[in-house]
Motif scaffolding. Structure first.
Motif, mmCIF file in Angstrom:
data_model
loop_
_atom_site.group_PDB
_atom_site.id
_atom_site.type_symbol
_atom_site.label_atom_id
_atom_site.label_comp_id
_atom_site.label_asym_id
_atom_site.label_seq_id
_atom_site.Cartn_x
_atom_site.Cartn_y
_atom_site.Cartn_z
ATOM 1 N N PHE A 13 38.816 49.003 35.926
ATOM 2 C CA PHE A 13 38.599 48.413 37.602
ATOM 3 C C PHE A 13 38.528 47.108 37.462
ATOM 4 C CE2 PHE A 13 39.362 52.355 38.683
ATOM 5 C CZ PHE A 13 39.548 52.503 39.693
ATOM 6 N N LEU A 14 37.142 46.684 36.419
ATOM 7 C CA LEU A 14 37.606 45.016 36.249
ATOM 8 C C LEU A 14 38.144 44.032 35.724
ATOM 9 C CD1 LEU A 14 34.995 43.132 36.481
ATOM 10 C CD2 LEU A 14 34.589 43.042 34.463
ATOM 11 N N ALA A 15 39.070 44.554 35.504
ATOM 12 C CA ALA A 15 40.598 43.868 34.945
ATOM 13 C C ALA A 15 41.487 43.717 35.902
ATOM 14 C CB ALA A 15 40.783 44.153 33.806
ATOM 15 N N ILE A 16 41.319 44.523 36.553
ATOM 16 C CA ILE A 16 42.190 44.765 38.488
ATOM 17 C C ILE A 16 42.062 43.493 39.203
ATOM 18 C CG2 ILE A 16 43.219 45.774 40.548
ATOM 19 C CD1 ILE A 16 42.834 48.481 38.473
ATOM 20 N N LEU A 21 42.339 38.808 42.245
ATOM 21 C CA LEU A 21 41.198 37.018 42.211
ATOM 22 C C LEU A 21 42.565 36.174 42.123
ATOM 23 C CD1 LEU A 21 37.554 37.849 41.482
ATOM 24 C CD2 LEU A 21 38.154 36.945 43.872
ATOM 25 N N LEU A 22 43.017 35.973 41.609
ATOM 26 C CA LEU A 22 44.048 35.046 40.680
ATOM 27 C C LEU A 22 44.738 34.847 41.853
ATOM 28 C CD1 LEU A 22 44.646 35.721 37.013
ATOM 29 C CD2 LEU A 22 42.435 34.386 37.683
ATOM 30 N N VAL A 23 45.362 35.825 42.400
ATOM 31 C CA VAL A 23 46.287 35.449 43.313
ATOM 32 C C VAL A 23 45.909 35.772 44.816
ATOM 33 C CG1 VAL A 23 48.322 36.938 42.152
ATOM 34 C CG2 VAL A 23 46.882 38.565 43.963
ATOM 35 N N GLY A 296 51.718 43.185 54.090
ATOM 36 C CA GLY A 296 50.943 44.187 54.347
ATOM 37 C C GLY A 296 49.854 44.624 53.363
ATOM 38 N N ILE A 297 51.088 45.517 52.989
ATOM 39 C CA ILE A 297 50.030 46.796 51.590
ATOM 40 C C ILE A 297 49.626 45.945 50.938
ATOM 41 C CG2 ILE A 297 51.191 48.414 50.094
ATOM 42 C CD1 ILE A 297 53.266 50.067 51.935
ATOM 43 N N TRP A 298 50.494 44.653 50.367
ATOM 44 C CA TRP A 298 50.150 43.922 48.598
ATOM 45 C C TRP A 298 48.883 43.532 49.447
ATOM 46 C CZ3 TRP A 298 50.405 43.377 44.186
ATOM 47 C CH2 TRP A 298 50.146 42.301 43.488
ATOM 48 N N ASN A 299 48.189 43.258 50.552
ATOM 49 C CA ASN A 299 47.285 42.142 50.233
ATOM 50 C C ASN A 299 45.932 43.273 50.861
ATOM 51 O OD1 ASN A 299 48.081 39.678 50.527
ATOM 52 N ND2 ASN A 299 49.342 39.856 52.365
ATOM 53 N N SER A 361 40.138 33.617 56.051
ATOM 54 C CA SER A 361 40.881 33.700 54.146
ATOM 55 C C SER A 361 40.105 35.109 54.149
ATOM 56 C CB SER A 361 40.204 32.618 53.511
ATOM 57 O OG SER A 361 38.571 32.737 53.426
ATOM 58 N N MET A 362 40.076 35.314 52.479
ATOM 59 C CA MET A 362 39.818 37.048 52.330
ATOM 60 C C MET A 362 38.156 36.740 51.933
ATOM 61 S SD MET A 362 43.117 38.687 49.820
ATOM 62 C CE MET A 362 44.212 38.860 50.645
#
Length: 488
Positions: A13-16, A21-23, A296-299, A361-362
């Motif tokens: 989960f940390l890697a996910i 964060l990169l996107v 919307g699902i992606w974000n 922003s997020m």
């Protein structure tokens, strides 16, 4: 270390989250965020309790909506809990609780308008689904032996009332009291869609830069939540419940023709409503999916995963603040105050404040979700560590934290975290109303454009996404044998 399933799951989960964060859109876009933040905190320490007309009325209506909504939700949730073993009932409850209170409010606003019924149902419906699930789990865990000791021929209802209910009454009462606190938070944020609760005045004060007024409202809300053990007493509850409906206000009259039109026309997909056939409907649905649902699902998923891991990190950092194994009474008292503020402030209000200070922003959403949920889990884990007895020669400082306490509470921590996963996703979706490109943003845009058919499709997708995360979370808890009964 990596041989433990809990450790492997944690690093996965940390890697996910790191990949997210990169996107993700993580940025501060205001010209002078620190100055704005300073002005806000200055407003909090210099509150103006007398400038906003109707503030006490808004506070009273916040309490009234909370009491009426939670009372109805608990009543119907208990009835549903008795039938929860049936699959259709479980599916129905999962669906209604997967839709956030603000989404329900936006739906009811379209045909009930600014009527008290809008706010009451917006709280009562999802809470009924939540109560049904938790009440059924509590009843299933009750001791069956008292019922077996009753005389033969005892009626099933009498056996239930006199044998099962007393055995789990404390758990039922404790969870209902916690859910009442949640109901007050839900009631407060209903003001952001125009209902006359605390959120309405908070939004007005922020939009005008009146930080002292906003600070006064937040302080009043914290005092309201913090003093609940003093004024929410069992003997007083019947009085509150009977009186609350009279303090909801009147609102505008309901036009029942709008209700009929909403269900027979407004939410019917445009191609079907216009008689254009299934081919046109397929094209319309494809456009909704590609242009609104998938982004919307992606974000929503990206923001949820980042916020989930941030919540976990903050929880692990926060629980020593109230643990008796670290620091003295002064430090623990300060820690309790911080965690009470963090968990008592609704994520929506936190995100709204940070968006005003940092820009869209997020980042404000991540911080808001992590602070609120991290405060809840940190409080629960800290309280659990107070029941742990360490040997006299136990190490001090960071070694005590990392080698003595964290390993002992880590499984409970994961159980709470995965339990909050669905809740974090519900909140992530609704934060789109504030301008973050999650599913809530597209729902709100569709409603603003009077495209209720598109809005209902997106709300349905939001519900299915939340149900999917809930199923996945329960699967992971079962695979990792995380049996702690969450109470958050």
């Amino acid at each position: 270390m990596f041989s433990y399933p809990t450790v492997r799951a944690s690093f996965l989960f940390l890697a996910i989250a790191v990949a997210g964060l990169l996107v993700a859109d993580i940025a501060i876009t205001t010209a002078n965020p620190w100055r704005d933040l300073g002005q806000f905190f200055l407003g909090v320490v210099t509150p103006n309790f007398f400038s906003t007309e109707g503030l006490l009325t808004a506070l009273l209506r916040t309490v009234a909506f909370g009491f009426v909504g939670v009372t109805l939700g608990s009543f119907f949730g208990f009835l549903l809990a008795l039938l929860y073993r049936f699959m259709p009932v479980r599916i129905f409850c999962a669906f209604i609780r997967a839709i956030h209170e603000l989404f329900w409010a936006l739906i009811f606003l379209q045909f009930f308008g600014f009527h008290p019924l809008t706010g009451v149902l917006a709280i009562a419906i999802p809470y009924a689904g939540i109560f049904a699930k938790v009440y059924s789990e509590i009843l299933d865990e009750s001791d069956p032996e008292p019922a077996q000791l009753l005389p033969k021929g005892t009626h099933a209802i009498a056996a239930f009332l006199y044998a099962r209910i007393p055995d789990c009454w404390v758990q039922l009462r404790t969870y209902t009291a916690y859910r009442l606190e949640c109901g007050l938070r839900s009631s407060a944020i209903l003001g952001f869609v125009g209902l006359p609760t605390l959120g309405f005045y908070l939004e007005s004060s922020f939009s005008q830069g009146m930080y002292s007024d906003a600070g006064a409202m937040l302080i009043l809300f914290y005092v309201l939540i913090a003093t609940m053990p003093l004024w929410v007493r069992p003997k007083a509850l019947p009085v509150y419940i009977l009186a609350a409906p009279f303090f909801l206000g009147e609102g505008f009259p309901i036009v029942w023709g709008n209700v009929e039109r909403f269900f027979t026309e407004d939410i019917v997909p445009a191609p079907l409503r216009n008689g254009e056939g299934l081919a046109a409907f397929s094209s319309w649905l494809g456009d909704v999916m590609v242009s609104e649902a998938l982004p919307g699902i992606w974000n929503t998923v990206v923001l949820t995963q980042i916020a989930l891991v941030a919540t976990g990190i903050l929880s692990l950092l926060a629980f020593p603040l109230i643990s008796k194994h670290f620091g003295g009474p002064v430090r623990r008292t300060s820690g309790h105050v911080f965690l009470v503020i963090a968990r008592s402030t609704p994520e929506y209000i936190l995100a709204y404040i940070l968006l005003q200070l940092w820009g869209p922003s997020m980042l404000p959403a991540v911080v808001a979700l992590a602070l609120h949920n991290g405060g809840i889990i940190g409080h629960l884990i800290g309280r659990q560590t107070n029941t742990i007895h360490l040997r006299p020669d136990a190490p001090q400082g960071f070694t005590r934290y990392s080698w003595e306490l964290v390993p002992r509470v880590y499984r409970s921590f994961l159980a709470f975290l995965f339990y909050r996963w669905e809740i974090i996703m519900r909140e992530t979706a609704i934060l789109g109303i504030l301008g973050i490109y999650t599913l809530g943003f597209y729902v709100d845009s569709a409603i603003q454009n009077i495209q209720f058919d598109r809005a209902m499709i997106l709300i349905l997708i939001t519900a299915l996404l939340n149900i999917g995360v809930d199923i996945l979370g329960r699967y992971i808890r079962r695979k990792l044998a995380l049996q702690t009964m969450p109470t958050c």
